[in-house]
Design an enzyme around this catalytic site. Structure first.
Site, PDB file in Angstrom:
ATOM      1  N   PRO A  16      -2.733  16.163   4.971  1.00 20.73           N
ATOM      2  CA  PRO A  16      -3.889  16.159   4.062  1.00 20.73           C
ATOM      3  C   PRO A  16      -4.661  17.475   3.918  1.00 20.73           C
ATOM      4  O   PRO A  16      -5.838  17.561   4.260  1.00 20.73           O
ATOM      5  CB  PRO A  16      -4.774  15.073   4.660  1.00 20.73           C
ATOM      6  CG  PRO A  16      -4.487  15.145   6.118  1.00 20.73           C
ATOM      7  CD  PRO A  16      -3.020  15.473   6.224  1.00 20.73           C
ATOM      8  N   CYS A  17      -4.043  18.486   3.342  1.00 22.69           N
ATOM      9  CA  CYS A  17      -4.730  19.761   3.140  1.00 22.69           C
ATOM     10  C   CYS A  17      -5.884  19.627   2.135  1.00 22.69           C
ATOM     11  O   CYS A  17      -6.768  20.487   2.101  1.00 22.69           O
ATOM     12  CB  CYS A  17      -3.745  20.842   2.708  1.00 22.69           C
ATOM     13  SG  CYS A  17      -2.814  20.455   1.226  1.00 22.69           S
TER      14      CYS A  17
END
Length: 184
Positions: A153-154
């Site tokens: 989840p950047c």
């Protein structure tokens, strides 16, 4: 989420199948081996094929896929759909982060471990957490090269002002993901 560990010098070996998946945040290109998801991102499949050219024995389309590859793609699509519908908070599809550089891998795995669903951190905070204070731009570049977008989840990393900035799928997609998680 299960990320298989590989050395920094390793390459993808074996065959890889490419597919696409239409989502509320845009068309995602997917690449899978018999064992794991190798790529999930916003680039066109042809760009992914080019990125995979080193170390891949065979890179085919879904019509040429084996049962293991199809199972990984199917599971990925189901988990993405559930996540984007707010029915899932984490991914359990096996991951192979070997397309990431060593620094990018360190950064995206730090996000996955340190920033929970619904949370955010700034680029500067993430840089400090990977022992590189003052390297917010390098962290941003590493996140931009994340080969497993959404799944790792950047999108949870925001600008110093707290606003969403810079995302491979565009700021609108990043805002969608952040809003989704804030409601969850």
């Amino acid at each position: 989420m299960h990320a298989r560990s590989r050395s920094a010098a390793s390459e993808v070996v074996g065959s890889v199948v490419l597919g696409e998946h239409l989502t509320p945040i845009g068309r995602l290109a997917l690449a899978a081996t018999d064992e794991a998801l190798l790529y999930c991102g916003f680039y066109p499949v042809d760009a992914v094929r080019q990125r995979l050219s080193t170390g891949v024995r065979e890179c085919g389309d879904e019509a040429e896929a084996g049962a293991g590859q199809l199972a990984v793609l199917r599971e990925t699509r189901e988990q993405l759909d559930d996540f984007l519908a707010g029915k899932r908070r984490t991914f359990s599809v096996p991951l192979d982060p070997s397309l990431a550089t060593p620094f990018s891998k360190e950064v995206v795995l730090a996000v996955a471990e340190q920033v929970p669903y619904g949370g955010t951190a700034t680029y500067g905070e993430l840089a400090a957490s990977v022992h590189r204070p003052g390297s917010a731009r390098a962290v941003g570049k590493a996140l931009g090269a994340n080969p497993l977008c959404v799944v790792l989840p950047c999108h949870r990393i925001v600008g110093a002002s707290g606003r969403p900035t810079g995302y491979a799928g565009g700021v609108r997609a990043k805002r969608f993901l952040l809003d989704l998680e804030s409601r969850g």
